[in-house]
Design a protein around this motif. Structure first.
Motif, mmCIF file in Angstrom:
data_model
loop_
_atom_site.group_PDB
_atom_site.id
_atom_site.type_symbol
_atom_site.label_atom_id
_atom_site.label_comp_id
_atom_site.label_asym_id
_atom_site.label_seq_id
_atom_site.Cartn_x
_atom_site.Cartn_y
_atom_site.Cartn_z
ATOM 1 N N CYS A 124 54.876 -35.766 12.575
ATOM 2 C CA CYS A 124 55.046 -35.779 14.026
ATOM 3 C C CYS A 124 55.046 -37.238 14.473
ATOM 4 O O CYS A 124 54.017 -37.919 14.417
ATOM 5 C CB CYS A 124 53.911 -35.012 14.701
ATOM 6 S SG CYS A 124 54.045 -34.970 16.501
ATOM 7 N N ASP A 127 52.451 -39.098 16.657
ATOM 8 C CA ASP A 127 51.100 -39.253 16.113
ATOM 9 C C ASP A 127 51.005 -40.398 15.112
ATOM 10 O O ASP A 127 49.895 -40.812 14.749
ATOM 11 C CB ASP A 127 50.660 -37.959 15.418
ATOM 12 C CG ASP A 127 50.480 -36.809 16.401
ATOM 13 O OD1 ASP A 127 50.277 -37.093 17.602
ATOM 14 O OD2 ASP A 127 50.563 -35.638 15.973
ATOM 15 N N TYR A 128 52.136 -40.906 14.650
ATOM 16 C CA TYR A 128 52.112 -41.888 13.555
ATOM 17 C C TYR A 128 52.802 -43.209 13.863
ATOM 18 O O TYR A 128 52.488 -44.219 13.229
ATOM 19 C CB TYR A 128 52.771 -41.283 12.302
ATOM 20 C CG TYR A 128 51.957 -40.185 11.681
ATOM 21 C CD1 TYR A 128 50.974 -40.470 10.737
ATOM 22 C CD2 TYR A 128 52.152 -38.856 12.046
ATOM 23 C CE1 TYR A 128 50.213 -39.456 10.168
ATOM 24 C CE2 TYR A 128 51.399 -37.834 11.489
ATOM 25 C CZ TYR A 128 50.434 -38.141 10.547
ATOM 26 O OH TYR A 128 49.680 -37.145 10.001
ATOM 27 N N ARG A 131 50.479 -46.099 14.388
ATOM 28 C CA ARG A 131 49.290 -46.200 13.532
ATOM 29 C C ARG A 131 49.462 -47.307 12.499
ATOM 30 O O ARG A 131 50.572 -47.649 12.087
ATOM 31 C CB ARG A 131 49.026 -44.872 12.821
ATOM 32 C CG ARG A 131 48.507 -43.802 13.752
ATOM 33 C CD ARG A 131 48.113 -42.551 13.000
ATOM 34 N NE ARG A 131 46.972 -42.767 12.081
ATOM 35 C CZ ARG A 131 46.418 -41.797 11.369
ATOM 36 N NH1 ARG A 131 46.883 -40.555 11.455
ATOM 37 N NH2 ARG A 131 45.402 -42.060 10.574
#
Length: 243
Positions: A124, A127-128, A131
């Motif tokens: 997804c 969400d990444y 990061r």
């Protein structure tokens, strides 16, 4: 076309020369999905590193589309169109996923483009994308991000060294789906080092390496039943004897 001609790789250990790869010959055609398998210690991962230039060839030659790349290093081979994914993905403290994908692609791709690569490997994107590529990510997440960087590079040859190593069953199921998608949309040659049946099942060709040499090479439908010891393999063997 990738041609490995009479290649050997030997290491010195306590005044002894130990052969790891011995006079290995292998040709991989364009646009193929090839899985290299065989017993542990047979030389599979070493071969992958020889192809990428991580290890130097002791003897023999490696040709890429007719060009001798034997003496070229990792950077030069990468520029010629070879990508490599390690068994254990590297951590990049302080580098975000989006930045890693931009480095891989060689251009400043947009956030949307970066998200597309992450989506292709089953992550997804929201969400990444921001990061850091560090220890906060699981083994399965790192594997898929590394595969996304290979996709972002878009090279003609992609080599994956035991991509299933060190990941859990759930991540492995997702990994298989990723490779199935790559197989369906293949635009270059994919070489995977693996002993997993699920990965062998999506190969065009299977190469069996044992004791540092190619023992068998052929279409999946021919070699996989023999490797698995299925009844169809026995029937095929009997048919050949009858002929």
């Amino acid at each position: 076309m990738l041609e490995i001609k009479n290649v050997s790789y030997r290491v010195e250990e306590q005044d002894a020369v130990i052969p790891i790869i011995e006079h290995l010959n292998l040709t991989v055609g364009d646009g193929k999905f090839v899985v290299i398998t065989g017993p542990n210690g047979g030389g599979k991962s070493t071969l992958a590193k020889l192809i990428m230039g991580v290890y130097p060839v002791t003897e023999g030659r490696i040709l890429l589309d007719g060009e001798d790349i034997t003496e070229l290093g990792i950077t030069e081979r990468a520029k010629l169109g070879i990508s490599f994914a390690f068994q254990q993905p590297v951590h990049f403290k302080g580098i975000k996923v989006v930045d890693l994908l931009r480095l891989a692609s060689g251009s400043r791709i947009t956030i949307n483009q970066a998200c597309e690569y992450l989506s292709r490997v089953g992550l997804c994107a929201r969400d990444y994308i921001q990061r850091e590529v560090n220890a906060s990510l699981s083994g399965g997440e790192l594997k898929r991000i590394e595969i996304a960087t290979v996709l972002a590079r878009g090279t003609k040859y992609s080599v994956f060294d035991e991509p299933e190593a060190g990941i859990d069953l759930w991540s492995f199921q997702n990994l298989i789906r990723v490779f199935e998608n790559i197989r369906e949309s293949i635009q270059g040659t994919v070489i995977i080092i693996s002993h997993q049946e699920r990965i062998l099942q999506i190969a065009d060709e299977i190469v069996v390496i044992e004791d540092g040499a190619v023992k068998r090479q052929g279409p999946r439908d021919e070699l996989l039943p023999e490797l698995l010891g299925t009844p169809s393999a026995a029937n095929n063997a009997c048919s050949r004897l009858a002929d």
